[in-house]
Design a protein around this motif. Structure first.
Motif, PDB file in Angstrom:
ATOM      1  N   SER A  80       0.892  -1.113   0.034  1.00 22.98           N
ATOM      2  CA  SER A  80       0.049   0.048  -0.091  1.00 22.98           C
ATOM      3  C   SER A  80       0.927   1.237   0.008  1.00 22.98           C
ATOM      4  N   MET A  81       0.336   2.284  -0.428  1.00 23.98           N
ATOM      5  CA  MET A  81       0.952   3.701  -0.282  1.00 23.98           C
ATOM      6  C   MET A  81       0.094   4.528   0.273  1.00 23.98           C
ATOM      7  N   ASP A  82       0.400   5.158   1.607  1.00 23.87           N
ATOM      8  CA  ASP A  82      -0.646   6.080   2.027  1.00 23.87           C
ATOM      9  C   ASP A  82      -0.928   7.391   1.460  1.00 23.87           C
ATOM     10  N   ASP A  83      -1.875   8.132   1.694  1.00 29.33           N
ATOM     11  CA  ASP A  83      -2.154   9.378   1.110  1.00 29.33           C
ATOM     12  C   ASP A  83      -0.913  10.469   0.635  1.00 29.33           C
ATOM     13  N   ILE A  84      -0.901  10.748  -0.319  1.00 29.67           N
ATOM     14  CA  ILE A  84       0.139  11.739  -0.857  1.00 29.67           C
ATOM     15  C   ILE A  84      -0.368  13.161  -1.071  1.00 29.67           C
ATOM     16  N   TYR A  85       0.261  14.094  -0.635  1.00 30.69           N
ATOM     17  CA  TYR A  85      -0.121  15.552  -1.009  1.00 30.69           C
ATOM     18  C   TYR A  85       1.154  15.939  -1.616  1.00 30.69           C
ATOM     19  N   PHE A  86       0.835  16.731  -2.814  1.00 25.14           N
ATOM     20  CA  PHE A  86       1.932  17.388  -3.616  1.00 25.14           C
ATOM     21  C   PHE A  86       1.825  18.744  -3.319  1.00 25.14           C
ATOM     22  N   GLU A  87       3.092  19.347  -2.879  1.00 29.31           N
ATOM     23  CA  GLU A  87       3.126  20.751  -2.504  1.00 29.31           C
ATOM     24  C   GLU A  87       3.670  21.502  -3.521  1.00 29.31           C
ATOM     25  N   HIS A  88       4.465  20.898  -4.656  1.00 31.01           N
ATOM     26  CA  HIS A  88       5.202  21.623  -5.713  1.00 31.01           C
ATOM     27  C   HIS A  88       5.381  20.767  -6.663  1.00 31.01           C
ATOM     28  N   THR A  89       5.190  21.419  -7.804  1.00 29.40           N
ATOM     29  CA  THR A  89       5.667  20.672  -9.204  1.00 29.40           C
ATOM     30  C   THR A  89       7.031  20.822  -9.300  1.00 29.40           C
TER      31      THR A  89
END
Length: 593
Positions: free
Chosen positions: A92-101
């Motif tokens: 599994s991979m937990d929730d990921i939030y992308f802050e920058h491109t």
């Protein structure tokens, strides 16, 4: 005013301990520097650096999130295999939030290390940063947590335990057990949360003149798993599957907004089963719901081996949140989505519920401890995460390595921790009772007035589940305050994950609509407090109590810590006597632990 008094008291406390604390801090700093000079590095740590080339980017010249997910999965897998000494697969991979491109020409730096190993699975922590080689600037892109399972075909894998050394490693190791608990109940938790959420559409904030039927966003694609997509055992790389999922999700999002969307968040990837070289993977995506400035896309992956097969294996599902950014990098307003009857309406409602859950969790995490009120609203739809946050906060406080021994009376030790604008204290003693007995006796707060005079009465407001309960507590007035205090407390208890873990009772303030502040009492709040019980031998337990002091409690704390009162010591010894007097009353309950 309270804050000013608190600051004054902190300065006074700092002067009392300045010499002792400075000596200990200097010694600790010296030891840390020695460790750094020796070049300590976590033995499971793996680092990967990749230069972003045009072949890795999307139409905007930014690194494709699918490519990034492949690099993240590869780095994490190498770290897991370094610890396990055998092949590992992504669970599994937990929730990921992308802050920058990340732009073409920049460097992606990925660092992964095993936080904790369980029986045959392990949690791997991943940090991703981007680097501009021309300006020497670096940005944090995202953090991720992945679970990998050690895999040997002919023998059962029993992983060796991780021994954390640094404060960061100790914190991650301790909280990993709580995160694992969350993952194991993830599916059931989501079902319960969705069933209990009441969603009201905010149609006034939407552009209803632009309405898109959900079916117009539907995407279906098929991929043939070839040897380059799989590891040496023939199992498809988890990162490759995640990359294919991101691809179809992006197409679905583009069909709604008729623009190039940006992926901002991914909810947990959970791999239900493996796929191998030769499998055909069918990837389906559709926009479940569009909000004012964001949309949720659901993606499902199924596998089959031969065209004649009628039954497909469910490999994975995920939910991805996209936005559309304008020239100023601000989210644009999105069209309204019209769901199809039946399953489409269900997905539409569930997407709204998941959005509410995400916002509630962000509120819990973002609550600043320097601001009043400190408590967070109790919401049954998010009770699992509130409980997780309660226990994790205490475990992180316990894991700090800069506690200073302030006093010791008859083997009762008092430690303090001064950090930023907060003062925490921690009391510790050895008691001749079993750890499970102490845990059971102290986890029912209704019995606390039997030994703690600061608890005048305790009412059980709600037994949330087996491990969580909400209490209304009334305490006598402190210091010259004419009014007694009252508290609304969420108490969360946890049994050890393995024999090196303590039993835990964590407490923090919550807000209940049925128990609002009244003129009769002055509402008190606790940020983070609770007990930990370590098994030290046959019928011998180390009992530790922790408290992160609020401004209103600070004067009382500093009075005790500076030695002007032995009230802490007296209360803790009363706790010891309570445990000794009642340790034989729990035989039936102990069998259930």
């Amino acid at each position: 005013m309270i804050q000013n008094v608190g600051n004054h008291l902190r300065r006074g406390l700092a002067s009392v301990f300045s010499n002792r604390a400075s000596r200990k801090s200097a010694s600790r700093t010296e030891n840390n520097n020695m460790a750094e000079d020796e070049g300590y590095r976590n033995p499971t740590e793996v680092q990967m650096s990749q230069l972003v080339l045009p072949c890795h980017t999307n139409q905007r010249g930014e690194l494709s999130v699918g490519q990034l997910l492949k690099w993240i999965d590869t780095t994490a897998c190498l770290s897991a295999e370094r610890h396990a000494g055998c092949p590992c697969v992504t669970a599994s991979m937990d929730d990921i939030y992308f802050e920058h491109t990340i732009s073409v020409g920049q460097v992606v730096n990925i660092k992964a290390k095993v936080n904790r190993a369980f029986n045959s699975s392990m949690e791997v922590g991943i940090q991703v940063a981007s680097e501009d080689l021309c300006s020497d600037k670096q940005w944090s892109v995202c953090k991720a947590l992945a679970t990998f399972v050690a895999h040997r075909e002919l023998s059962k894998v029993k992983l060796k335990q991780i021994t954390p050394r640094t404060e960061e490693e100790k914190t991650e190791h301790s909280v990993a057990a709580e995160r694992r608990r969350m993952r194991l109940v993830y599916a059931d938790t989501i079902k319960e949360l969705l069933a209990s959420c009441v969603i009201r559409d905010d149609l006034e904030s939407r552009d209803c003149s632009r309405m898109v039927p959900a079916e117009k966003t539907r995407v279906e694609s098929v991929e043939l798993v070839l040897p380059p997509h799989a590891n040496h055992q023939g199992n498809t790389f988890g990162g490759q599957i995640m990359a294919w999922m991101e691809n179809v999700a992006t197409i679905a999002a583009s069909r709604l907004c008729r623009a190039h969307p940006t992926l901002k968040a991914i909810e947990m990837f959970h791999f239900r089963g493996p796929s191998q070289v030769g499998d055909r993977l069918v990837l389906k995506a559709i926009v479940n719901n569009a909000f004012k400035n964001s949309m949720e896309v659901g993606v499902c992956v199924e596998a089959y081996r031969q065209e004649a097969e009628t039954q497909r294996r469910h490999i994975n599902s995920a939910f991805m949140t996209f936005v559309v950014l304008d020239a100023d990098n601000q989210p644009q307003m999105l069209p309204w989505i019209r769901p199809q009857p039946g399953d489409g309406e269900r997905r539409y409602r569930e997407a709204s519920a998941r959005k509410k859950i995400r916002l509630d969790r962000k509120y819990i995490v973002s609550c600043k401890q320097a601001e009043m009120p400190l408590s967070v609203p109790w919401d049954p739809s998010n009770q699992v995460y509130l409980s997780y946050n309660n226990v994790s906060s205490l475990k992180m406080l316990v894991a700090r390595d800069n506690w200073v021994l302030s006093s010791e009376i008859s083997q009762v030790r008092l430690y303090t921790l001064e950090e930023d604008k907060f003062l925490s204290f921690h009391m510790e003693m050895l008691v001749h009772v079993d750890a499970a007995q102490a845990f059971l006796l102290l986890s029912d707060l209704r019995r606390r007035p039997e030994w703690d005079k600061h608890y005048r009465s305790v009412e059980l407001v709600q037994q949330v589940d087996e491990d969580d309960a909400i209490y209304h507590i009334i305490s006598p007035a402190l210091g010259g305050d004419p009014k007694p205090q009252d508290f609304v407390i969420l108490a969360s208890r946890r049994k050890p994950c393995d024999n090196r873990d303590p039993y835990v009772i964590a407490m923090r303030s919550v807000t209940l609509p049925t128990h609002l502040e009244t003129s009769e009492y002055r509402r008190g709040e606790t940020i983070c407090s609770g007990f930990c019980f370590w098994h030290e031998g046959d019928q011998l337990t180390k009992v530790s109590y922790y408290n992160q002091a609020t401004p209103g409690f600070l004067k009382y704390v500093t009075t005790n810590v500076t030695g002007l009162s032995s009230e802490f010591y007296t209360t803790f010894k009363a706790c010891e006597q309570f445990l000794l007097d009642n340790r034989n009353d729990l035989a039936p309950s102990l069998q259930t632990l």
